[in-house]
Design a protein around this motif. Structure first.
Motif, PDB file in Angstrom:
ATOM      1  N   PRO A  34     -94.728  95.952  27.586  1.00 11.88           N
ATOM      2  CA  PRO A  34     -94.433  95.927  26.147  1.00 11.88           C
ATOM      3  C   PRO A  34     -93.484  94.780  25.762  1.00 11.88           C
ATOM      4  CG  PRO A  34     -94.183  98.147  27.031  1.00 11.88           C
ATOM      5  CD  PRO A  34     -94.365  97.230  28.200  1.00 11.88           C
ATOM      6  N   PHE A  35     -93.781  94.136  24.650  1.00 12.21           N
ATOM      7  CA  PHE A  35     -92.992  92.995  24.192  1.00 12.21           C
ATOM      8  C   PHE A  35     -91.518  93.356  24.013  1.00 12.21           C
ATOM      9  CE2 PHE A  35     -91.419  90.093  20.867  1.00 12.21           C
ATOM     10  CZ  PHE A  35     -91.619  88.891  21.536  1.00 12.21           C
ATOM     11  N   THR A  36     -91.237  94.537  23.473  1.00 11.23           N
ATOM     12  CA  THR A  36     -89.830  94.924  23.257  1.00 11.23           C
ATOM     13  C   THR A  36     -89.088  95.037  24.589  1.00 11.23           C
ATOM     14  OG1 THR A  36     -90.512  97.250  23.172  1.00 11.23           O
ATOM     15  CG2 THR A  36     -90.221  96.122  21.065  1.00 11.23           C
ATOM     16  N   GLU A  37     -89.777  95.451  25.638  1.00  8.83           N
ATOM     17  CA  GLU A  37     -89.143  95.527  26.961  1.00  8.83           C
ATOM     18  C   GLU A  37     -88.868  94.129  27.504  1.00  8.83           C
ATOM     19  OE1 GLU A  37     -87.954  98.256  28.562  1.00  8.83           O
ATOM     20  OE2 GLU A  37     -88.461  99.222  26.661  1.00  8.83           O
ATOM     21  N   LYS A  38     -89.779  93.200  27.247  1.00  7.71           N
ATOM     22  CA  LYS A  38     -89.566  91.820  27.681  1.00  7.71           C
ATOM     23  C   LYS A  38     -88.330  91.242  26.991  1.00  7.71           C
ATOM     24  CE  LYS A  38     -94.464  90.865  28.453  1.00  7.71           C
ATOM     25  NZ  LYS A  38     -95.639  90.158  27.956  1.00  7.71           N
ATOM     26  N   ILE A  39     -88.185  91.513  25.696  1.00  7.06           N
ATOM     27  CA  ILE A  39     -87.026  91.029  24.939  1.00  7.06           C
ATOM     28  C   ILE A  39     -85.744  91.626  25.504  1.00  7.06           C
ATOM     29  CG2 ILE A  39     -85.873  91.060  22.677  1.00  7.06           C
ATOM     30  CD1 ILE A  39     -88.206  89.088  22.844  1.00  7.06           C
ATOM     31  N   LYS A  40     -85.754  92.929  25.807  1.00  7.67           N
ATOM     32  CA  LYS A  40     -84.569  93.578  26.375  1.00  7.67           C
ATOM     33  C   LYS A  40     -84.180  92.938  27.706  1.00  7.67           C
ATOM     34  CE  LYS A  40     -85.362  98.126  24.339  1.00  7.67           C
ATOM     35  NZ  LYS A  40     -85.743  99.518  24.633  1.00  7.67           N
ATOM     36  N   GLU A  43     -82.559  89.577  26.977  1.00  7.06           N
ATOM     37  CA  GLU A  43     -81.199  89.784  26.476  1.00  7.06           C
ATOM     38  C   GLU A  43     -80.258  90.164  27.611  1.00  7.06           C
ATOM     39  OE1 GLU A  43     -82.269  91.131  21.896  1.00  7.06           O
ATOM     40  OE2 GLU A  43     -81.999  92.682  23.428  1.00  7.06           O
TER      41      GLU A  43
END
Length: 73
Positions: A34-40, A43
């Motif tokens: 998931p894209f949000t996991e990649k962003i996390k 970060e």
């Protein structure tokens, strides 16, 4: 490249193919992540980099961050 698996009877060509298959599997896994996991994760890497460089990220990979007040000393 050294054949690390020769002692197990695996040829250099077989080892290269095994690595190729692993790379494909890794790419498919991360493509489906998931894209949000990649962003996390990015970060989190940024946070680690900041802690290593005293809270300031270098503007380029070649720049060496030194604590404030020590630059040019």
């Amino acid at each position: 490249m050294r054949n690390l698996l020769a002692k197990h009877g695996i040829s250099r060509e077989q080892e290269k193919e095994m690595w190729r298959q692993q790379n494909i599997a890794d790419l498919l896994y991360w493509a489906d992540f998931p894209f949000t996991e990649k962003i996390k994760m990015i970060e989190g890497m940024e946070e680690v980099a900041r802690s290593i460089h005293g809270g300031k990220l270098p503007s380029s990979p070649d720049e060496h961050c030194e604590p404030w007040g020590t630059v040019g000393s």
